[in-house]
Structures are given as structure tokens and as C-alpha cells.
Motif scaffolding. Sequence first.
Motif, PDB file in Angstrom:
ATOM      1  N   SER A 158     -41.091  -8.948-101.121  1.00 31.78           N
ATOM      2  CA  SER A 158     -40.340  -9.354-102.298  1.00 31.78           C
ATOM      3  C   SER A 158     -41.060 -10.377-103.166  1.00 31.78           C
ATOM      4  CB  SER A 158     -38.987  -9.926-101.864  1.00 31.78           C
ATOM      5  OG  SER A 158     -39.210 -11.088-101.121  1.00 31.78           O
ATOM      6  N   SER A 159     -42.304 -10.613-102.927  1.00 32.98           N
ATOM      7  CA  SER A 159     -43.028 -11.611-103.709  1.00 32.98           C
ATOM      8  C   SER A 159     -43.706 -10.957-104.898  1.00 32.98           C
ATOM      9  CB  SER A 159     -44.025 -12.347-102.829  1.00 32.98           C
ATOM     10  OG  SER A 159     -44.794 -11.426-102.106  1.00 32.98           O
ATOM     11  N   CYS A 160     -43.390 -11.419-106.078  1.00 32.81           N
ATOM     12  CA  CYS A 160     -43.826 -10.781-107.319  1.00 32.81           C
ATOM     13  C   CYS A 160     -45.341 -10.755-107.483  1.00 32.81           C
ATOM     14  CB  CYS A 160     -43.196 -11.490-108.510  1.00 32.81           C
ATOM     15  SG  CYS A 160     -41.423 -11.259-108.579  1.00 32.81           S
ATOM     16  N   ALA A 161     -46.013 -11.850-107.239  1.00 33.21           N
ATOM     17  CA  ALA A 161     -47.462 -11.901-107.454  1.00 33.21           C
ATOM     18  C   ALA A 161     -48.199 -11.018-106.452  1.00 33.21           C
ATOM     19  CB  ALA A 161     -47.965 -13.333-107.370  1.00 33.21           C
ATOM     20  N   THR A 162     -47.701 -10.915-105.245  1.00 34.66           N
ATOM     21  CA  THR A 162     -48.346 -10.076-104.244  1.00 34.66           C
ATOM     22  C   THR A 162     -48.214  -8.609-104.619  1.00 34.66           C
ATOM     23  OG1 THR A 162     -47.876 -11.704-102.531  1.00 34.66           O
ATOM     24  CG2 THR A 162     -48.389  -9.478-101.796  1.00 34.66           C
ATOM     25  N   PRO A 170     -37.776 -17.731-100.986  1.00 35.32           N
ATOM     26  CA  PRO A 170     -38.759 -17.725 -99.886  1.00 35.32           C
ATOM     27  C   PRO A 170     -39.997 -16.866-100.149  1.00 35.32           C
ATOM     28  CG  PRO A 170     -36.565 -17.553 -98.995  1.00 35.32           C
ATOM     29  CD  PRO A 170     -36.436 -17.415-100.487  1.00 35.32           C
ATOM     30  N   SER A 171     -39.953 -15.996-101.140  1.00 38.15           N
ATOM     31  CA  SER A 171     -41.132 -15.187-101.436  1.00 38.15           C
ATOM     32  C   SER A 171     -42.279 -16.034-101.988  1.00 38.15           C
ATOM     33  CB  SER A 171     -40.775 -14.065-102.410  1.00 38.15           C
ATOM     34  OG  SER A 171     -40.353 -14.596-103.642  1.00 38.15           O
ATOM     35  N   LEU A 172     -41.985 -17.234-102.429  1.00 36.25           N
ATOM     36  CA  LEU A 172     -43.048 -18.151-102.858  1.00 36.25           C
ATOM     37  C   LEU A 172     -44.002 -18.450-101.703  1.00 36.25           C
ATOM     38  CD1 LEU A 172     -41.131 -20.724-105.061  1.00 36.25           C
ATOM     39  CD2 LEU A 172     -42.981 -19.234-105.784  1.00 36.25           C
ATOM     40  N   ILE A 173     -43.464 -18.510-100.502  1.00 36.59           N
ATOM     41  CA  ILE A 173     -44.294 -18.770 -99.328  1.00 36.59           C
ATOM     42  C   ILE A 173     -45.321 -17.662 -99.154  1.00 36.59           C
ATOM     43  CG2 ILE A 173     -44.264 -19.008 -96.807  1.00 36.59           C
ATOM     44  CD1 ILE A 173     -41.381 -20.153 -97.171  1.00 36.59           C
ATOM     45  N   VAL A 174     -44.888 -16.417 -99.325  1.00 42.57           N
ATOM     46  CA  VAL A 174     -45.799 -15.281 -99.194  1.00 42.57           C
ATOM     47  C   VAL A 174     -46.871 -15.331-100.267  1.00 42.57           C
ATOM     48  CG1 VAL A 174     -45.966 -12.766 -99.248  1.00 42.57           C
ATOM     49  CG2 VAL A 174     -44.016 -13.846 -98.138  1.00 42.57           C
ATOM     50  N   ASP A 175     -46.486 -15.593-101.509  1.00 43.37           N
ATOM     51  CA  ASP A 175     -47.452 -15.625-102.604  1.00 43.37           C
ATOM     52  C   ASP A 175     -48.475 -16.747-102.432  1.00 43.37           C
ATOM     53  OD1 ASP A 175     -46.538 -13.407-103.891  1.00 43.37           O
ATOM     54  OD2 ASP A 175     -45.355 -14.478-105.377  1.00 43.37           O
ATOM     55  N   PHE A 176     -48.029 -17.915-102.019  1.00 49.12           N
ATOM     56  CA  PHE A 176     -48.973 -19.017-101.815  1.00 49.12           C
ATOM     57  C   PHE A 176     -49.844 -18.759-100.584  1.00 49.12           C
ATOM     58  CE2 PHE A 176     -46.314 -21.477-104.751  1.00 49.12           C
ATOM     59  CZ  PHE A 176     -47.308 -22.081-105.504  1.00 49.12           C
ATOM     60  N   ALA A 177     -49.294 -18.156 -99.544  1.00 54.26           N
ATOM     61  CA  ALA A 177     -50.076 -17.881 -98.332  1.00 54.26           C
ATOM     62  C   ALA A 177     -51.172 -16.852 -98.589  1.00 54.26           C
ATOM     63  CB  ALA A 177     -49.158 -17.402 -97.214  1.00 54.26           C
ATOM     64  N   THR A 178     -50.886 -15.859 -99.410  1.00 52.88           N
ATOM     65  CA  THR A 178     -51.891 -14.822 -99.700  1.00 52.88           C
ATOM     66  C   THR A 178     -52.832 -15.236-100.817  1.00 52.88           C
ATOM     67  OG1 THR A 178     -50.435 -13.718-101.279  1.00 52.88           O
ATOM     68  CG2 THR A 178     -50.368 -12.952 -98.981  1.00 52.88           C
ATOM     69  N   GLY A 179     -52.447 -16.236-101.609  1.00 53.40           N
ATOM     70  CA  GLY A 179     -53.269 -16.671-102.740  1.00 53.40           C
ATOM     71  C   GLY A 179     -52.997 -15.868-103.992  1.00 53.40           C
ATOM     72  N   ALA A 180     -52.067 -14.932-103.928  1.00 47.95           N
ATOM     73  CA  ALA A 180     -51.778 -14.070-105.072  1.00 47.95           C
ATOM     74  C   ALA A 180     -51.131 -14.836-106.227  1.00 47.95           C
ATOM     75  CB  ALA A 180     -50.866 -12.915-104.646  1.00 47.95           C
ATOM     76  N   ILE A 181     -50.521 -15.969-105.958  1.00 45.78           N
ATOM     77  CA  ILE A 181     -49.855 -16.752-106.994  1.00 45.78           C
ATOM     78  C   ILE A 181     -50.859 -17.394-107.953  1.00 45.78           C
ATOM     79  CG2 ILE A 181     -49.723 -18.936-105.749  1.00 45.78           C
ATOM     80  CD1 ILE A 181     -46.767 -17.493-107.621  1.00 45.78           C
ATOM     81  N   TYR A 182     -52.121 -17.525-107.522  1.00 43.80           N
ATOM     82  CA  TYR A 182     -53.136 -18.158-108.361  1.00 43.80           C
ATOM     83  C   TYR A 182     -53.765 -17.143-109.311  1.00 43.80           C
ATOM     84  CZ  TYR A 182     -52.648 -21.798-104.902  1.00 43.80           C
ATOM     85  OH  TYR A 182     -52.127 -22.755-104.065  1.00 43.80           O
ATOM     86  N   VAL A 191     -56.284  -9.428-104.624  1.00 41.05           N
ATOM     87  CA  VAL A 191     -56.546 -10.867-104.534  1.00 41.05           C
ATOM     88  C   VAL A 191     -58.040 -11.067-104.318  1.00 41.05           C
ATOM     89  CG1 VAL A 191     -56.035 -12.972-103.260  1.00 41.05           C
ATOM     90  CG2 VAL A 191     -54.256 -11.268-103.590  1.00 41.05           C
ATOM     91  N   SER A 192     -58.649 -11.876-105.176  1.00 42.00           N
ATOM     92  CA  SER A 192     -60.086 -12.122-105.083  1.00 42.00           C
ATOM     93  C   SER A 192     -60.371 -13.256-104.097  1.00 42.00           C
ATOM     94  CB  SER A 192     -60.647 -12.481-106.458  1.00 42.00           C
ATOM     95  OG  SER A 192     -60.131 -13.726-106.881  1.00 42.00           O
ATOM     96  N   GLU A 193     -61.628 -13.398-103.752  1.00 37.45           N
ATOM     97  CA  GLU A 193     -62.045 -14.488-102.857  1.00 37.45           C
ATOM     98  C   GLU A 193     -61.767 -15.846-103.502  1.00 37.45           C
ATOM     99  OE1 GLU A 193     -63.091 -15.898 -99.314  1.00 37.45           O
ATOM    100  OE2 GLU A 193     -62.944 -13.771 -99.816  1.00 37.45           O
ATOM    101  N   TYR A 194     -61.906 -15.908-104.830  1.00 33.84           N
ATOM    102  CA  TYR A 194     -61.617 -17.142-105.570  1.00 33.84           C
ATOM    103  C   TYR A 194     -60.165 -17.566-105.353  1.00 33.84           C
ATOM    104  CZ  TYR A 194     -60.652 -20.171-109.581  1.00 33.84           C
ATOM    105  OH  TYR A 194     -60.260 -21.210-110.371  1.00 33.84           O
ATOM    106  N   GLN A 195     -59.251 -16.611-105.349  1.00 29.27           N
ATOM    107  CA  GLN A 195     -57.842 -16.928-105.166  1.00 29.27           C
ATOM    108  C   GLN A 195     -57.538 -17.328-103.723  1.00 29.27           C
ATOM    109  OE1 GLN A 195     -56.919 -13.066-106.998  1.00 29.27           O
ATOM    110  NE2 GLN A 195     -55.188 -14.115-107.948  1.00 29.27           N
ATOM    111  N   ARG A 196     -58.256 -16.773-102.762  1.00 28.44           N
ATOM    112  CA  ARG A 196     -57.997 -17.034-101.347  1.00 28.44           C
ATOM    113  C   ARG A 196     -58.496 -18.392-100.873  1.00 28.44           C
ATOM    114  NH1 ARG A 196     -60.325 -11.867-100.219  1.00 28.44           N
ATOM    115  NH2 ARG A 196     -58.670 -10.355-100.427  1.00 28.44           N
ATOM    116  N   THR A 197     -59.623 -18.838-101.409  1.00 25.42           N
ATOM    117  CA  THR A 197     -60.238 -20.058-100.881  1.00 25.42           C
ATOM    118  C   THR A 197     -59.717 -21.309-101.577  1.00 25.42           C
ATOM    119  OG1 THR A 197     -62.091 -19.817-102.397  1.00 25.42           O
ATOM    120  CG2 THR A 197     -62.368 -18.917-100.191  1.00 25.42           C
ATOM    121  N   LYS A 198     -59.462 -22.308-100.772  1.00 27.66           N
ATOM    122  CA  LYS A 198     -58.983 -23.591-101.288  1.00 27.66           C
ATOM    123  C   LYS A 198     -60.165 -24.335-101.903  1.00 27.66           C
ATOM    124  CE  LYS A 198     -56.483 -27.657 -99.836  1.00 27.66           C
ATOM    125  NZ  LYS A 198     -55.888 -28.395 -98.729  1.00 27.66           N
ATOM    126  N   PRO A 199     -59.995 -24.948-103.085  1.00 22.94           N
ATOM    127  CA  PRO A 199     -61.101 -25.673-103.706  1.00 22.94           C
ATOM    128  C   PRO A 199     -61.522 -26.896-102.883  1.00 22.94           C
ATOM    129  CG  PRO A 199     -59.179 -25.611-105.163  1.00 22.94           C
ATOM    130  CD  PRO A 199     -58.800 -24.944-103.894  1.00 22.94           C
TER     131      PRO A 199
END
Length: 76
Positions: free
Chosen positions: A18-22, A59-71, A28-36
Motif C-alpha cells: 500500500s505504499s505509493c512511492a514503492t 504505516p506505508s510510510l515505513i515501507v517507502d522509507f525502508a526501501t528508499g522509494a520515498i526519495y 529504486v536506484s542505488e542513490y535512493q537506497r544508500t544513506k548519505p
Amino acid sequence: MKKLSNLLAIALLVISMSSCATIFGGPVSEYQRTKPEDGEPQRKVRTGALIADAIIFFPSLIVDFATGAIYKPEGN
């Protein structure tokens, strides 16, 4: 008991999908996955996906932030 386990499985599937960005954000690119690292610029968040997640199913925000898709992807 079987009915409860089926309901739990469906609920977990709905939560994970249910996460929109995912779903709509594309791959999802490597840039989105890796923490700066320290001193690197922070990644920008996709505002539309953040608002949609907050309105539709918080709660779908958790999925988007965990996958990096929100960035936003690099360069956007």
C-alpha cells in the motif's frame, strides 16, 4: 484458526503493497537506497508520495522509507 491466518496473510499483503512511492515510483536506484555520508547533501523526499501515504495509509510510510522509494532519484 485457518480463517484467522488467512486474514492475517491478507492484511500483511495489503500493508506491504500500500505504499505509493514503492508501487508508482519506478525502480529504486542505488542513490535512493544508500544513506548519505557525513558532509554529503541529504536526499530529497517525494512530497506527493509522502502526502499520499499519510492520507491513505500512514504505516506505508515505513515501507517507502525502508526501501528508499520515498526519495527522489539522483538529479531530480
